[in-house]
Design an enzyme around this catalytic site. Sequence first.
Site, PDB file in Angstrom:
ATOM      1  N   CYS A   1      -1.864   6.520   3.408  1.00 26.69           N
ATOM      2  CA  CYS A   1      -2.437   5.234   3.012  1.00 26.69           C
ATOM      3  C   CYS A   1      -3.920   5.102   3.389  1.00 26.69           C
ATOM      4  O   CYS A   1      -4.751   5.777   2.798  1.00 26.69           O
ATOM      5  CB  CYS A   1      -1.582   4.105   3.594  1.00 26.69           C
TER       6      CYS A   1
ATOM      7  N   HIS B   1       4.657   5.244   2.911  1.00 30.19           N
ATOM      8  CA  HIS B   1       5.100   5.137   4.296  1.00 30.19           C
ATOM      9  C   HIS B   1       6.590   4.831   4.251  1.00 30.19           C
ATOM     10  O   HIS B   1       7.237   5.142   3.272  1.00 30.19           O
ATOM     11  CB  HIS B   1       4.256   4.137   5.079  1.00 30.19           C
TER      12      HIS B   1
ATOM     13  N   ARG C   1      -2.186  -6.257  -5.136  1.00 35.03           N
ATOM     14  CA  ARG C   1      -1.683  -5.189  -4.279  1.00 35.03           C
ATOM     15  C   ARG C   1      -0.540  -4.476  -4.979  1.00 35.03           C
ATOM     16  O   ARG C   1       0.225  -5.094  -5.721  1.00 35.03           O
ATOM     17  CB  ARG C   1      -1.198  -5.752  -2.948  1.00 35.03           C
TER      18      ARG C   1
END
Lengths: 428, 241
Positions: free
Chosen positions: B94, B192, B128
């Site tokens: 990330c 993740h 997002r």
Amino acid sequence: MPGRVALRICPNLLGVLVKDVTVVIVTGTNGKTTTSRMIEQSWQDAGISYFANKSGANLLSGVTAEFAVHSTLTGRCRHTHALIEADEAAFQHIARYVHAAAIVMTNIFRDQLDRYGEVTHTLEKLRLGAEQCPDAILCINADDSLCSSLQGELPNKIIFYGVNTPIYASRVEEVSDAPYCIRCKSEYVYDYVTYGHLGSYRCPHCGYSRPKPELSVCRVIVTDDEHSEIVFRLGDREIPASVNLPGGYNIYNACAAMAAGAALGLDPEKTAQSLSHFSCGFGRMEKFEISGTDVRMILIKNPAGCNQVLSFLTQRTEPFVFVACLNDRVQDGRDISWIWDVDFERLTALGGMLSHIYVSGVRAEDMALRFLYAGFPRERIHVQKNYGELMEQAVSHKLPVFVMPTYTAMLDLRGTISRRYGYKQYWE
Amino acid sequence: MELKICHLYPDVLNLYGDRGNVLCMRRRLEWRSIGVTVEEVPIGQKLDLAGCDMLFIGGGQDFEQEVLLEDLKGEKTANLKAAIEDGMTVLAICGGYQMLGEYYETWDGTKCEFTGALALYTVGSKERMIGNLMFQCREIGSNVVGFENHSGKTYLGPGVRPLGTVLDGFGNNGSDGREGARYRNVYASYAHGCLLPKNPLLCDQILRTALEWKYGAVELAPLDDSFETAAHDYMETRLRH
């Protein structure tokens, strides 16, 4: 649903209903429900006529519906006081219509990153909400560098509350959600930490530091499996209190409730007494007896809260069984990666004292994996997705059971316990 | 055999369970009786990669990522680039992944220089990209599952391959079907969840890469991966339907 319909018809309905009612809003990441139950008990004991939004109805539509239910047909509220528990995101929408007498902010922690984003975003949401209630007294946790930074940014009168002493004899390293100064981005220095990023911080660069709380916990006499004995300080007065829920974070909740009482001018001695006999919210350290075995259910939402549960469990001196139920629905947070930020290795370090771990919920396999990598022996980790079977197996060892579910898992599991073992349903 | 892992910025890049990746590598080495040490390099500490066999870098909150940019400049960036060119194994997730690129351009046009270790760049967007992520990774012959949460859209330049092809979710930018990056012995991903524990084949591939850089051809002993596979397969099945 009724709230949503009512809002469609009259967007300012809440504003109308709330007129002449003394409203206290409780918001923040962790401890909203427990703090609200404590405040509620103090109002009950003070003979105040009030209502509170229960069963998680803490969005704008839910709050409006609650007010409507407690009002006459001509729109007059039947009570003088209202206690509103508001979700961090919903708070600013509720604050638009409700001119609160007091706003209690518990804390800000990383929570459901897929929904709330970063802690600074949550702080901004709380600021936007408080901004709309310039007359409200803000009760702010002085030990939280994020919440406290609102001082000077808002015209409101503030009552700071805090804990003047470390709570646990030994403290473990945990990830801090706010290691750098909110004002200048230098690293904070701490005189002591109570848990997470809470404690006595100061920034060596710009001088931003923990404000001195008007209302504080000056001594923690005992904190054990069942309760905490503490002493509050308010001005020159020392007020002893017994908090009938264990865990350091409940000491903070008690302190927040005392601050709310001070904001309304209630007798602090009486508020302190109420802390010894309030009834906890569903799944908040709630106790059950199943087939002669003690079961305690402790809702978890995020790493900070979960680490607090572990601090509580690792104080134990008697063997026990641990159950973790992990769901990834919207209300739980769809991202479960936070379980890797929790120091579950502390449970492994208990050795044989923790006899078995059961995992359940939608993401049971991920939870099992977490315990495996925490070093817990795989033969003592059991995956059981059926809640009925889960409880039967967990109590079969005849040892106290601690159940740690996420929000929707708590509702499901509690439903199972109600049906199978005759406990009250959560909405009753 | 022994591996020394450098964990860069554990103090600030620790948002999405990233320490789980380091824990996973540690355990899977220990279970095979391969020695492992982890050196944490926080802000303000020199990055000396001379004695290190691999490097891990995670993701963090924007607020803290701004804190470290100043620290990353200069010597740390130079050391990191030299080590990568030399073939050191790197796993970046990330925010750490973005930092290996040339720059980050915010949605309103502000440009932020990064290390430039890899030919890739990131452009911020208002929306997002959040949700479960699954991508096909040919290198390990398996699908990789995880969770993504980023507003930056990353585009790969010449010489950089994707780590995999998106099957579910957004990946690098939500439009070109690519996820993550591969360059020399660098593995980078937006996933993740955390990434390695429930993708044991990927974890072993990364460990093998690091060990072979140090020792030459290496055979990793098989492990009982029943827990890992169960977590992987649950998500894979759920995202297939």
